[in-house]
Design an enzyme around this catalytic site. Structure first.
Site, short mmCIF file in Angstrom:
data_model
loop_
_atom_site.label_atom_id
_atom_site.label_comp_id
_atom_site.label_asym_id
_atom_site.label_seq_id
_atom_site.Cartn_x
_atom_site.Cartn_y
_atom_site.Cartn_z
N ARG A 48 55.42 34.66 29.81
CA ARG A 48 55.95 33.33 29.47
C ARG A 48 57.46 33.36 29.19
NH1 ARG A 48 51.94 29.59 28.48
NH2 ARG A 48 49.97 30.40 27.67
N ASP A 105 48.56 22.21 39.75
CA ASP A 105 47.90 23.12 40.69
C ASP A 105 46.67 22.42 41.25
OD1 ASP A 105 46.87 25.28 42.11
OD2 ASP A 105 46.90 26.66 40.43
N ASP A 134 52.12 31.57 32.31
CA ASP A 134 51.63 32.89 31.95
C ASP A 134 50.50 33.38 32.85
OD1 ASP A 134 48.78 32.79 29.95
OD2 ASP A 134 49.66 30.96 30.75
N PHE A 137 50.16 32.76 42.46
CA PHE A 137 50.01 32.62 41.01
C PHE A 137 51.39 32.82 40.40
CE2 PHE A 137 48.92 33.29 36.64
CZ PHE A 137 47.90 32.37 36.46
N GLU A 179 54.21 18.88 31.93
CA GLU A 179 53.33 19.97 32.32
C GLU A 179 54.13 21.05 33.02
OE1 GLU A 179 50.92 21.82 31.79
OE2 GLU A 179 49.16 20.75 32.49
N ASP A 180 53.64 22.28 32.93
CA ASP A 180 54.32 23.37 33.62
C ASP A 180 54.09 23.33 35.12
OD1 ASP A 180 51.64 24.15 33.43
OD2 ASP A 180 52.06 26.04 32.40
N LYS A 234 52.16 22.56 43.08
CA LYS A 234 51.55 23.46 44.06
C LYS A 234 50.52 22.66 44.86
CE LYS A 234 50.05 27.53 42.56
NZ LYS A 234 49.14 28.61 42.11
N GLY A 266 52.27 26.32 28.17
CA GLY A 266 53.15 26.55 29.32
C GLY A 266 54.33 25.62 29.46
#
Length: 178
Positions: free
Chosen positions: A165, A103, A159, A152, A99-100, A131, A44
């Site tokens: 992606r 969460d 993804d 999400f 990092e993407d 998030k 990601g």
């Protein structure tokens, strides 16, 4: 790819590029003449790391790790699995985990501790997205592109079951349509 499951665009490509430039300047200033190792978390973070690297000055190395706690779900399993370990010796190095999204925080908390046991000079986190509503552990990124709500998220490397992606923007998935 089921484009009907996509919600609206939340963050445009132009906004992402502008934020990468700002964060790149900040990281360059924070580390001045010290070398850094960008550690991209596959898959990601690839697009975000690529954009961020364009705006860094100084000595930059890269490496990658692959780990997961999602699989083909929209909810974390809570168990971190390392699928590919890094290849670099990080002892004495300034490591920035790229990092993407932060969460639940479970993966990043695990990774940060895992890396700190290898003797780096420092370990920091740079995430495209944060998030906070999804957080299940106490961890924060040092550099954050954007804060998002409890949806999400897909696009720009993120993804759902290996799809979406390639989108050049950030959108959300309408979970009622998947």
């Amino acid at each position: 790819m089921n484009t009907e499951a996509l919600g609206g665009i939340m963050i445009t490509e132009k906004e992402i590029i502008a934020r990468a430039e700002e964060i790149g300047r900040q990281i360059s200033e924070d580390y001045k003449d010290e070398p850094i190792l960008l550690l991209g978390i596959l898959r990601g973070a690839v697009m975000w790391m690529t954009e961020l690297m364009k705006h860094l000055t100084g000595d930059v190395e890269i490496d990658f790790m692959a780990c997961s706690s999602y699989g083909a779900s929209t909810k974390t399993s809570g168990e971190v699995k390392i699928n590919k370990d890094l290849e670099s010796d990080i002892s004495g190095k300034n490591v920035i985990i790229v990092e993407d999204i932060v969460d639940s925080g479970i993966t990043l908390q695990y990774l940060k501790g895992y890396l700190e046991n290898r003797g780096p000079k420092s370990v920091r986190i740079c995430a495209l997205l944060d998030k906070p509503e999804g957080r299940r552990v106490d961890i924060e990124a040092d550099y954050v592109g954007f804060t998002v709500g409890n949806q999400f998220i897909v696009g720009y490397g993120l993804d759902y079951a290996q799809k979406y992606r390639q989108l050049p923007y950030i959108a959300y998935i309408d979970e009622s349509k998947i």
